[in-house]
Design a protein around this motif. Structure first.
Motif, PDB file in Angstrom:
ATOM      1  N   VAL A 108       0.690  -1.255   0.148  1.00  0.00           N
ATOM      2  CA  VAL A 108       0.083  -0.021  -0.030  1.00  0.00           C
ATOM      3  C   VAL A 108       1.008   1.272   0.124  1.00  0.00           C
ATOM      4  CG1 VAL A 108      -1.965   0.983   1.346  1.00  0.00           C
ATOM      5  CG2 VAL A 108      -1.737  -1.224   1.400  1.00  0.00           C
ATOM      6  N   LEU A 109       1.819   1.083   0.880  1.00  0.00           N
ATOM      7  CA  LEU A 109       2.784   2.356   0.751  1.00  0.00           C
ATOM      8  C   LEU A 109       3.278   2.760  -0.374  1.00  0.00           C
ATOM      9  CD1 LEU A 109       4.861   4.228   2.794  1.00  0.00           C
ATOM     10  CD2 LEU A 109       6.366   2.295   2.596  1.00  0.00           C
ATOM     11  N   ILE A 148       0.859   4.161  -2.952  1.00  0.00           N
ATOM     12  CA  ILE A 148       0.234   5.347  -2.857  1.00  0.00           C
ATOM     13  C   ILE A 148       1.314   6.333  -3.147  1.00  0.00           C
ATOM     14  CG2 ILE A 148      -0.499   7.210  -1.141  1.00  0.00           C
ATOM     15  CD1 ILE A 148      -2.046   4.709   0.464  1.00  0.00           C
ATOM     16  N   LEU A 149       2.755   6.150  -2.767  1.00  0.00           N
ATOM     17  CA  LEU A 149       3.548   6.833  -3.109  1.00  0.00           C
ATOM     18  C   LEU A 149       4.036   7.055  -4.616  1.00  0.00           C
ATOM     19  CD1 LEU A 149       6.349   6.440   0.106  1.00  0.00           C
ATOM     20  CD2 LEU A 149       4.608   8.243  -0.391  1.00  0.00           C
ATOM     21  N   PHE A 186      -2.093   3.462   9.250  1.00  0.00           N
ATOM     22  CA  PHE A 186      -0.866   3.505   8.354  1.00  0.00           C
ATOM     23  C   PHE A 186      -1.489   4.230   7.007  1.00  0.00           C
ATOM     24  CE2 PHE A 186       1.536   0.663   5.255  1.00  0.00           C
ATOM     25  CZ  PHE A 186       2.734   1.430   5.561  1.00  0.00           C
ATOM     26  N   VAL A 187      -2.541   3.678   6.330  1.00  0.00           N
ATOM     27  CA  VAL A 187      -2.975   4.639   5.324  1.00  0.00           C
ATOM     28  C   VAL A 187      -3.226   5.826   5.348  1.00  0.00           C
ATOM     29  CG1 VAL A 187      -4.783   4.653   3.417  1.00  0.00           C
ATOM     30  CG2 VAL A 187      -3.844   2.346   4.156  1.00  0.00           C
ATOM     31  N   ILE A 220       0.128   7.682   5.314  1.00  0.00           N
ATOM     32  CA  ILE A 220       0.682   7.569   4.043  1.00  0.00           C
ATOM     33  C   ILE A 220       0.222   9.094   3.317  1.00  0.00           C
ATOM     34  CG2 ILE A 220       1.237   6.755   2.011  1.00  0.00           C
ATOM     35  CD1 ILE A 220       0.956   3.955   3.226  1.00  0.00           C
ATOM     36  N   ILE A 271       4.724   7.029   9.110  1.00  0.00           N
ATOM     37  CA  ILE A 271       5.083   6.001   8.177  1.00  0.00           C
ATOM     38  C   ILE A 271       6.199   5.010   8.436  1.00  0.00           C
ATOM     39  CG2 ILE A 271       5.661   5.550   5.499  1.00  0.00           C
ATOM     40  CD1 ILE A 271       4.391   8.188   5.034  1.00  0.00           C
TER      41      ILE A 271
END
Lengths: 348, 305
Positions: free
Chosen positions: A177-178, A181-182, B261-262, B265, B273
Motif C-alpha cells: 500500500v505504501l 500510494i507514494l 497506516f494508510v 501515508i 510511516i
C-alpha cells in the motif's frame, strides 16, 4: 543342404535376422494415430472439463460485454442526461417519457442512472472493461518480468540467485500500500508531462493513475511469478537436453529461451491466468481507496466504492458492480484451475 | 539448526534495515510534504515547523538521526497527531488490529483445515462438491464487498449486529467474518489438494489395514503430512491479518493499525510511516522465520540448513 550346427560360442551373425521386412511386418510400424503434441493433449483434457469450459464461455461473454457492447450502446459512460438523475432500474425521466409519448423510441436505463444522470448500465460495462484491461495487462507485465527474472535466478544460481532472492524477500516485506500510494503521487506529474510529448497522447486517454498502477504491478508483483519460475528452472536445468544444447555451443540466452522457458510453459499459462483475477482484486482495492483509475472513467472498484454512500437508498447500485466483479474473478479462477488440471505435467 | 536460525535472523535484520532505508528515501523523494496540505500555514510557520522536526536538515543527516534513534527503539514523534509518539500510536492501535486478526486467523484455520480434509476424504461426493463450490466462490469476493454486504444485510436490514466500532463482543462478528472469508476458503482449497496427495500414499493403506479409525487416520496420520502448504501460507497471512486490513477497518470504523497506516501515508506523516513500515516488515520477517522453524517440527524429514 544341411545346415551345420552352430557353435554356441561362435560370433557369426545369423543371416535370417537380416531379411528385409515383409509388407505384413511393415504394417505394424505404420502410425495408426497422429501423435498428440503438448497443446493438443492439454486442450483435449481442457475440453472434457465441463466447469472450465463453462468458465471459458463466461469469460468470453464478459469480454464481449466489456469490449464490444459499449461500442454500440446508445449512451456514453460520461454522458450526463439532464433531468434523468437517480433513476431506478428501467425507469424513464419525464422528458424521456414525453419523447416516448411522441412516438420516439428511447433506450431504457436497464440499471437506472447515477446522481449525475449517467446511465449506470454502461458505466458498469465500461468499469468491467477497465478492470479487465488492468487485470490482463498487469498479468502480462508480471509474466514478462517475473518469468525473465525467475529464469535468470534459477539458471545461473549462486551469487546471481542469492542477490535476486534477497531482492524478492525485500519486496515481499515492503508494505505494498505504501509503495502504491507514494508511486501514484510521484508518477502523476512526470506522466502528465510525458502525455504532452507528441506520441504519448494515449497516456491521457488511459489516465496517469492507470499508468502508475501498471508501473506498480510491474515493480512489485513479479516476485510470486519469479519464485515459481525459478523453482521450475532449477529442476529443468538438470536435464540432459540442456547439457546437450550446451555441448552443441548454445549460448545461455538460447538455452533459457529455447529449452527452459518452453518446458515450463504450462506453469506460465496457469500462473498468468490465476494472476488475472488477483490483479483485478488489487485494482478494485486501489480504486476503492480512490487511487485507482481517474474519474469520470469508472472501474468496478470505484463504482462499488461510490455506491457505498447511498447503500441504504440505492442498494442495487452496489450489487451491479459487485456481481460483475464476482463473476469475472470466479470465472477466471475456475478457468485457471481447469488449465492447471489440463497443462500441469504433475497432474497427469 | 541453531546456526541456521542465527543466519536467518541476521538476514532478517539486514532485510528490515534495507526496507527502512528504501522507505525513508522513497518517502522523502516523492514530491509533496507533511505541512503543504495544511491550511493557514504561512511560509514562516512552515519553516518553523520543519525546523522543529528537523526536516530542514539535509536528507542524509535526517536519515542518520532517524537510524540512530531507531537503534534506541525510539520511532520519533508523529507530525500530524501532535503530542503523540509513534511508539505510543503503535502500542495503542496494534492490539486492536491484532485481536481482530488473531480471531480471524483462528476461525480461518479451524474452519478451513477440517473443511479441506473432509472434502478430500469425500472426494467426488456431494459434500466435496459443496465445499469446492463455496470455497471457490469465497475467494472471488473482495473484502470490501463481503463486508458491505454483511453490513447491509445483518445490521441495516435485520438490525442484528452493531455496524460500527468494537465496543461489545457482538461487534466482532462481522469484521471477523469479512476478514476470515478469503483465508478460510483459500486454506480449504489448499488443504484439499495436499490431502488428496497424501491419501493416495502407501502408509495410509497401512494405517487402515492396522485398523486405525477414519477420524484418527485423517486428522493424525494424514494431516501431519498434508499441512505443510497451509503452514507456509499461514505465516505471511498471520502477519497481514494481525497488522490490520485498511478496508475492513475503514468500513467498520475500527481504530486499528491498518487505518492509521494508510492515513499516515496520505497525510505524509513521515515518522509514523517509517515506524509502521518497520513494525510491519519486522512482523513479516519474524513470521517467515517462525514458519521455517515450524517446518522442522512438523516434518522431521526437513533439515534446516
Amino acid at each position: 543342404m544341411e545346415e551345420k550346427k552352430k557353435n554356441i560360442l561362435s560370433m557369426q551373425l545369423n543371416v535370417d535376422d537380416f531379411v528385409p521386412a515383409s509388407p505384413d511386418e511393415k504394417e505394424s510400424l505404420v502410425v495408426m494415430r497422429e501423435s498428440v503434441n503438448f497443446w493438443q493433449d492439454g486442450f483435449r483434457r481442457l475440453r472434457r472439463n465441463k466447469i472450465a469450459m463453462t468458465a471459458l464461455v463466461v469469460v468470453i461473454i464478459m469480454l464481449i460485454l466489456a469490449f464490444i457492447v459499449p461500442v454500440f450502446y446508445p449512451y456514453g459512460y460520461e454522458q450526463q442526461i439532464k433531468g434523468a438523475e437517480r433513476l431506478a432500474p428501467m425507469e424513464y425521466s419525464s422528458t424521456e417519457l414525453e419523447a416516448i409519448a411522441n412516438g420516439e423510441s428511447v433506450f431504457p436505463h436497464i440499471l437506472g442512472t447515477d446522481q449525475n444522470g449517467r446511465d449506470y448500465c454502461i458505466r458498469v460495462l465500461v468499469g468491467a472493461r477497465v478492470s479487465m484491461t488492468v487485470g490482463i495487462v498487469a498479468s502480462a507485465l508480471i509474466l514478462l518480468i517475473g518469468a525473465s527474472i525467475g529464469a535468470i535466478a534459477g539458471f545461473f544460481g549462486g551469487m546471481v540467485d542469492m542477490v535476486i532472492m534477497r531482492i524478492v524477500d525485500i519486496l515481499y516485506t515492503v508494505p505494498d500500500v505504501l509503495i502504491i500510494i507514494l508511486l501514484a503521487q510521484a508518477l502523476q506529474f512526470p506522466l502528465q508531462n510525458l502525455a504532452k510529448v507528441p506520441g504519448f497522447g494515449w497516456i491521457t486517454a488511459m489516465g496517469p493513475n492507470m499508468m502508475s498502477m501498471f508501473v506498480v504491478f510491474a515493480l512489485l508483483y513479479w516476485v510470486g511469478m519469479a519464485r515459481i519460475v525459478r523453482g521450475q528452472i532449477m529442476v529443468l536445468k538438470q536435464n540432459e537436453y540442456v547439457t546437450a544444447a550446451k555441448a552443441l555451443g548454445a549460448t545461455n540466452g538460447r538455452v533459457i529461451k529455447k529449452h527452459l522457458i518452453t518446458n515450463c510453459i504450462g506453469t506460465l499459462i496457469v500462473t498468468t491466468t490465476l494472476q488475472i483475477p488477483s490483479s483485478i482484486f488489487t485494482e478494485s482495492f486501489l480504486s476503492f481507496l480512490g487511487i485507482g483509475v481517474q474519474a469520470p472513467m469508472p472501474s468496478l472498484g470505484s463504482l462499488a466504492s461510490a455506491a457505498l454512500n447511498g447503500l441504504q437508498t440505492y442498494p442495487e447500485k452496489l450489487f451491479a458492480p459487485a456481481v460483475m466483479i464476482f463473476i469475472i474473478i470466479l470465472s477466471f479462477n475456475l478457468l485457471g484451475d481447469g488449465l492447471r488440471d489440463a497443462f500441469d505435467p504433475k497432474m497427469k | 539448526m541453531a546456526k541456521y536460525i542465527v543466519k536467518r535472523i541476521l538476514f532478517g535484520i539486514a532485510t528490515a534495515f534495507i526496507v527502512a532505508t528504501l522507505t525513508f528515501f522513497i518517502m522523502n523523494l516523492v514530491p509533496g510534504g507533511p505541512f503543504l496540505s495544511e491550511k493557514a500555514v504561512t511560509p514562516a510557520a512552515q519553516e518553523a515547523l520543519e525546523a522543529k522536526y528537523g526536516l530542514d536538515k539535509p536528507l542524509f543527516q535526517q536519515y542518520l538521526t532517524y537510524m540512530g534513534d531507531l537503534l534506541h527503539g525510539d520511532l520519533g514523534d508523529s507530525l500530524k497527531k501532535r503530542g503523540f509518539t509513534v511508539n505510543r500510536i503503535i502500542e495503542t492501535k496494534f492490539p486492536v488490529s491484532a485481536r481482530l486478526g488473531g480471531i480471524a486467523m483462528l476461525v480461518a484455520f479451524f474452519l478451513g483445515v477440517p473443511l479441506g480434509c473432509i472434502a478430500a476424504y469425500k472426494r467426488g461426493k456431494v459434500v466435496d462438491n459443496f465445499i469446492i463450490v463455496f470455497s471457490t466462490a469465497g475467494i472471488a469476493i473482495p473484502s470490501f464487498l463481503s463486508s458491505t454486504l454483511l453490513m447491509y444485510i445483518l445490521s441495516t436490514k435485520l438490525g442484528l449486529l452493531p455496524s460500527l466500532g468494537l465496543s461489545e463482543p457482538k461487534s466482532y462478528i462481522m469484521p471477523v467474518i469479512a476478514l476470515a472469508l478469503y483465508p478460510t476458503c483459500y486454506i480449504a482449497r489448499l488443504m484439499r489438494s495436499s490431502m488428496l496427495d497424501v491419501i493416495g500414499q502407501d502408509y495410509m493403506r497401512t494405517a487402515r489395514a492396522k485398523g486405525v479409525s477414519t477420524f484418527k487416520m485423517i486428522f493424525k496420520h494424514a494431516l501431519r503430512n498434508a499441512i505443510l502448504p497451509v503452514v507456509t501460507y499461514m505465516g505471511p497471512l498471520l502477519a497481514s491479518l494481525m497488522t490490520g486490513s485498511f478496508i475492513i477497518e475503514k468500513i467498520f470504523t475500527i481504530p486499528g493499525l491498518g487505518h492509521e497506516f494508510v492515513g499516515a501515508i496520505t497525510s505524509r506523516d513521515y515518522p509514523l510511516i517509517m515506524g509502521t513500515t518497520i513494525f510491519l516488515a519486522t512482523f513479516i520477517i519474524v513470521m517467515n522465520v517462525v514458519v521455517d522453524i515450524l517446518y522442522a517440527f512438523i516434518d522431521p524429514r526437513i533439515k534446516l540448513k
